[in-house]
Design an enzyme around this catalytic site. Structure first.
Site, PDB file in Angstrom:
ATOM      1  CG  ASP A  52     -12.866 -23.550  12.241  1.00  0.00           C
ATOM      2  OD1 ASP A  52     -12.757 -22.324  12.346  1.00  0.00           O
ATOM      3  OD2 ASP A  52     -12.533 -24.347  13.144  1.00  0.00           O
ATOM      4  CG  ASP A  84     -12.016 -28.074  15.336  1.00  0.00           C
ATOM      5  OD1 ASP A  84     -12.388 -26.965  14.907  1.00  0.00           O
ATOM      6  OD2 ASP A  84     -11.232 -28.202  16.293  1.00  0.00           O
ATOM      7  CG  ASP A 133     -16.460 -24.935  13.219  1.00  0.00           C
ATOM      8  OD1 ASP A 133     -16.420 -23.736  12.912  1.00  0.00           O
ATOM      9  OD2 ASP A 133     -15.494 -25.549  13.704  1.00  0.00           O
TER      10      ASP A 133
END
Length: 1171
Positions: free
Chosen positions: A426, A867, A871
């Site tokens: 990410d 995070d 995700d």
């Protein structure tokens, strides 16, 4: 803390927050239909009707076992492993006459190994039990009648109970919010334990229940709730409240979920709706997907191979045994008369040779079972626990600012960290800090803000001389004045034209006024006033929102108070030049979500004017602008937005619209009806109605916030790329932003050729204007396929030039088609041919799909790192999930395998710990098979030499304790402590990591090599021992060696051989390793002495064998030394030749370091000689 709000007559609940949090859950059952059968009798939990429902109590159990189920369930878990099940069968057969050894000696090792694993399971479950007891024993106030509330334990709560929760207490069950200390029945809730988010959520009870806000008021309270059945949907709730003859709709806004915490509110009253395992948090407590490393899966195949070898040897031996047994008695003639074949048991009966062969097969199956390492699984578990501890305690991966060390949440995948081929990451909060700073803005077509971003500096480095930052939040312009202004979190903006009230002198002050007003009003932030200093801080749902309200405050519009229906702002009055407090009536909030990509508020100004303020992504806002007004600077704003995107900034478009009373009245009436609707189409109805009001907007400008890269990210990505690891970034940013961020973090490099797959082309845009969905889909798919084909042709042609690198950038629309079944393989083929891949505008589902595609398509280890809650799918889909414990909460961490605080720690986690863990585990497994093959094959050779009689070469207890005491500790020491190179060398030479990616240390060639080493060593030990002891006397009395002496001598040679082999296999020595190796050998001699002194009935062939026979004989010592050294010669010779002519990468590195050291010493000596 907010002051209490005075209750107003006629307050309508519909004029409050319209959506639940910022998440939309599509699941919504029909009233009265399936999934909607729950009836709750509030304040009557023990009434006859309530008791008929038989709802569960509020006791929550997270343990895996109970006292009753621990033994059967844990035994089942252990014997699911094929090796353990095999030893269970052989251990059971040991109690029969087929056994070549005593039953007790066979049972003890199995009991030790299985017992150790069960004790570990028991300790872990006991810790969970203590946590359960602590939570279930928490106290809460519950209504017991006549307005009295008394404390009781959580576990005693029942559905329908009315409870009172005080500030900073957790909610004991899923509650219906009835009232609070605020007269408008609002409260603030922290949901970190549910979704990991730290921002506060606003909840509000119905107006009809808000009057029940004291203990005495519940004397006459009676209500019935009809609602959905228990489910795992955290962000949805459907139900109705029947109170005093009326029926009122309920939504998730009135539900307080178990394990949430009450914040900024003195107390609330609530009715228990779901208890225990019916609560939504427990319904969500599903076990994460089971992950096993590739080494473990391959280890299983090796064990199956060993089973095949064992069965083959047992079958071959049994065939020969049957043939020879049948020949023992032929026409009354006894060939082996000493066996008395004419008067033998079934096991040696020539007349029943096939049956004797079958019995022999079972006997040898037990005997050759020592080929299978019984302690392998438990030893690996011990080693992995230690490896996880080393990761957790690594000071170099400790983030001091947040007091967060690394946390290996599972020990199953430590060696997998050393085999990562592809990283999928990410961006926001992972590569960046997710701490937004207001940097620039565009208002009325004029750009404001002089800051220079990290991306702009990276672009300047690529194109020419570095850009100098003229003015920013560091306030460099004030450095010479001696007044250093403090840095303000979230605000990195400076432009004297609009700061300090100077905006009133700008060409369009009216637009600037509305722009700043929108920043101060269009949000869901909650102000928190420090009672000591009077300073205001903000609790917000996102870092972006925090940056906006802080920017508004710093530019003269301070949001200072929120009530149920008002927002107060201290703002600069352009006429008087003074700051005045204005109160805006808050009518509606149309929340942001990933589908709408925008947020709006409708407020009434003090002069009675109705105004809609909106902010959102450029992709949805520009199309909603009016063509009557604001068009004159729309092009300039678009140009500024593109410039900001090129600078790596996140942009939002700000616009407004004035509403007339009749239009708003019509909208509000329809909006209320849509909110009160209960059905599957509720969300669609709301969306349809908001579309009618969020149109013909007047453009104000655009904001640009910077999410800075975390420290060390560019260096980390560069190092991982040098290690040969492919890196994919999957982000929701615009394509231009993602490209420039890629350059800033060195994911993209200057000489890379970019392959961009996008549907933002003129041809596709023309088709989209026509609006035919089928034509759009067909044209888009063809366009993506064409672009993928062209990209692959470029990559394919460049194969002749290996130095040429490609980067693939694909947007979210294109990715939707690229992941389709018809072109997924071609897309993956193109992506694998590129050094870097960036996926833009990607949804959470696309993140998970891309991860699955890479994992299944490459069949190599994939690592996902993120995070946020968006995700989680990606982390669980990957072979290894790494959670960043950042500012978006802990949901990603809770779903991860390893948690770290900063992306840059990934470098050390993989290149150091991953490399070591892979090397240790792979070498450890190979050595396990080597040592067991030596032992097992020596038994086979002896049995073959005794006409496959089923007679073991060694004493029963020698057999039993081999795996547990005489060979396991050194290999565990290797798995825990061995290092081929130091951490400094691992980081300096990242290509060393490729040993794990290419699996060179656990390839079939290496495994079979170790197995061959075991077979050859067993042959040398057996034949050298037998030939050396056969022809001559063993001691001074002239006695020759019998089976007891031969067996003890061979066993001693085996112990020496395997431990010396381990000694020369170590790359790194410490005191513990020396103790394990030499201590194991010493313990063998100690055991022979002690065991030999036992009663001959117990010690059998080992009775005083060492004291009386072995120790006094020089032949024993010489033979042991000679045989042990001889067994090392093949391995030592092979290793020397390989290191000299075909060195592994770490050997080549150490040789280069040594050479550099010698050259440096030579130069120093020459310099000293010259001086």
């Amino acid at each position: 803390m907010m002051a209490r709000v005075r209750r107003r007559d006629g307050i309508e609940f519909s004029k409050l927050y319209s959506f639940v949090c910022c998440k939309v859950d599509k699941w919504r059952p029909e009233v009265g239909g399936p999934g909607f059968t729950r009836v709750v009798y509030c304040k009557e939990p023990e009434g006859s009707e309530a008791m008929m429902n038989n709802y569960p109590n509020n006791y929550v159990r997270t343990t895996k076992y109970t006292l009753v189920t621990f033994l059967p369930k844990s035994l089942f878990e252990q014997f699911r492993r094929v090796a353990n099940f095999f030893f269970l069968i052989t251990g059971t057969l040991a109690w029969t006459k087929f056994a070549p050894y005593t039953a007790v000696s066979a049972a003890i090792p199995l009991i030790v190994v299985i017992g150790a694993a069960m004790i570990k399971e028991g300790i872990e479950d006991c810790q969970r039990y203590r946590q359960d007891v602590e939570i279930n024993s928490r106290k809460v106030q519950v209504h017991v009648g006549n307005g009295n509330f008394v404390y009781t334990k959580w576990k005693n709560l029942k559905v329908g109970d009315v409870v009172k929760i005080k500030k900073d207490e957790f909610f004991p069950a899923d509650l219906l919010l009835l009232s609070s200390c605020y007269e408008d029945a609002i409260c603030y809730v922290e949901t970190m334990n549910l979704d990991g988010e730290t921002n506060l959520k606003l909840k509000q009870g119905l107006e009809v229940t808000s009057e029940f806000n004291s203990d005495d008021s519940f004397k006459q309270f009676r209500a019935i709730v009809r609602c959905e059945d228990p489910n795992a949907h955290l962000y949805s709730f459907v139900g109705t409240l029947e109170l005093e003859g009326g029926q009122y709709p309920l939504s998730a806004k009135q539900i307080l979920l178990r394990d949430s915490k009450l914040r900024n509110t003195d107390y609330v009253f609530g009715a228990v709706i779901f208890t225990g395992h019916d609560t939504k948090v427990v319904q969500n407590s599903t076990a994460p997907p089971s992950k096993r490393s590739s080494l473990e899966r391959k280890m299983d195949r090796i064990i199956y191979l060993l089973f095949l070898i064992v069965f083959s040897m047992a079958a071959i031996g049994s065939i020969f045994f049957g043939i020879w047994t049948k020949d023992d008695l032929e026409n009354g003639t006894m060939k082996r008369w000493y066996l008395r074949p004419d008067n033998s048991t079934i096991y040696f009966d020539p007349k029943r040779a096939p049956l004797a062969a079958l019995c022999h097969f079972l006997t040898t199956l037990m005997l050759y079972g020592y080929f299978i390492p019984i302690s392998l699984y438990v030893s690996i578990e011990i080693v992995k626990v230690f490896q996880s501890m080393f990761i957790n305690q690594d000071i170099h991966m400790y983030y001091e600012d947040a007091d967060r060390p690394a946390n290996a949440r599972t020990s199953n995948l430590s060696e997998e960290l050393g085999q990562v081929d592809t990283i999928l990451s990410d961006k926001t909060g992972t590569l960046t800090c997710n701490i937004m700073e207001f940097v620039k803005c565009s208002i009325a077509g004029r750009a404001y803000g002089h800051g220079v971003t990290e991306v702009e500096r990276a672009m300047a480095r690529r194109k020419g001389p570095p850009v100098q930052q003229t003015k920013a939040n560091s306030y460099d312009h004030l450095d010479n004045s001696g007044e250093a202004k403090p840095v303000i979190k979230g605000f990195n903006f400076y432009d004297e034209r609009i700061m300090n009230g100077n905006w009133v002198h700008e060409p369009r002050p009216d637009v600037i006024h509305l722009f700043l007003q929108l920043l101060a009003l269009c949000h869901t932030a909650v102000p928190d006033v420090d009672e000591n200093t009077g300073k205001i801080s903000y609790e917000t749902e996102s870092p972006d929102e925090s940056a906006f309200v802080v920017a508004a405050r710093e530019l003269g519009f301070e949001f200072c108070q929120r009530t149920q229906t008002t927002i107060s702002v201290r703002e600069l009055d352009p006429l008087s030049g003074e700051k005045i407090r204005r109160v805006y009536q808050l009518l509606n909030i149309l929340e942001f979500n990933s589908t709408r990509k925008r947020m709006s508020v409708i407020v009434r100004q003090e002069d009675g004017k109705l105004i809609l303020l909106s902010k959102g992504a450029d992709s949805v806002m520009f199309e909603r602008l009016t063509k009557k007004k604001g068009w004159d600077f729309e092009d300039a704003t678009k140009a500024h937005v593109n410039e900001y995107a090129d600078a790596g900034l996140r942009t939002l478009i700000l616009a407004y619209r004035e509403l007339d009373e009749e239009e708003y009245k019509n909208f509000n009436q329809r909006f209320n009806a849509a909110k009160n609707a209960i059905g599957a189409d509720r969300d669609d109805l709301i969306e349809e109605i908001t579309e009618t009001i969020e149109k013909d907007l007047v453009l104000l400008g655009a904001t640009a916030v910077e999410d800075k890269l975390q420290n060390g990210v560019p260096e980390c990505i560069d190092k991982l790329a040098q290690a040969g690891i492919k890196i994919w970034v999957i982000t929701g940013d615009k394509l231009e932003t993602a490209i420039n961020i890629g350059f800033a973090c060195r994911l993209l490099r200057q000489k890379m050729k970019q392959i961009i797959i996008s549907l933002e082309t003129p041809d596709i845009q023309e088709i989209e204007k026509a609006g035919d969905k089928l034509d759009i889909s067909r044209a888009s798919a063809n366009s993506v396929l064409h672009q993928i084909t062209q990209g692959w042709q470029m990559v394919d042609v460049s194969k002749e030039n290996p130095e040429e690198e490609f980067a693939l950038i694909v947007d979210g629309k294109s990715l939707t088609y690229a992941l389709g079944a018809d072109m997924k393989d071609m897309f993956l083929k193109l992506a694998l041919g590129c050094s870097s891949v960036i996926c833009c505008r990607s949804s959470p589902k696309q993140k998970a799909l891309v991860t699955r595609m890479v994992k299944l398509g490459t069949r190599k280890t994939t690592l996902a790192i993120g995070d946020g809650a968006n995700d989680v799918g990606m982390l669980q889909e990957a072979d290894i999930g790494i959670g960043i414990s950042g500012v978006e909460g802990m949901q990603a961490v809770m779903s991860s395998d390893v948690a770290i605080a900063q992306f840059c720690y990934l470098e050390r986690l993989l290149l150091v710990h991953g490399h070591w863990c892979y090397r240790r585990i792979s070498t450890m497994i190979c050595y396990f098979f080597y040592k067991n093959i030596i032992f097992g094959f020596s038994l086979f050779l002896y049995e073959m030499n005794t006409s496959f009689s089923g007679q073991p070469a060694y004493n029963d207890w020698f057999l039993s304790l081999y795996n547990v005491f005489f060979s396991s500790l050194p290999v565990i020491a290797l798995g825990v402590f061995d290092q081929d190179v130091s951490p400094k060398i691992c980081l300096k030479y990242p290509m060393l990591y490729q040993e794990g990616v290419q699996n060179v240390l656990f390839s079939w060639t290496r495994i079979l090599g170790w197995m061959f080493n075991g077979f050859s060593s067993a042959i040398m030990i057996y034949f050298l021992s037998t030939k050396a002891l056969e022809p001559q006397a063993f001691n001074a009395q002239g006695h020759t060696a019998g089976r007891d002496i031969l067996g003890a001598t061979m066993y001693t040679s085996v112990v020496w051989a395997i431990n010396l082999q381990m000694a020369i296999s170590f790359s790194y020595y410490n005191a513990i390793q020396h103790i394990c190796i030499w201590g194991t050998i010493a313990f063998w001699y100690f055991f022979m002495v002690v065991y030999g002194f036992l009663n001959p009935v117990r010690s059998t062939t080992a009775y005083k064998i060492f004291i009386e026979s072995l120790a006094p004989s020089p032949a024993f010592w010489l033979l042991t030394l000679f045989v042990s050294i001889t067994t090392l010669i093949p391995y030592f010779t092979f290793s020397a030749i390989k290191a000299k002519f075909f060195p592994m990468y770490h050997q080549w590195i150490l040789r280069q370091i040594s050479k550099e050291g010698r050259l440096a010493n030579k130069e120093n000596r020459s310099r000293d000689h010259g001086s």
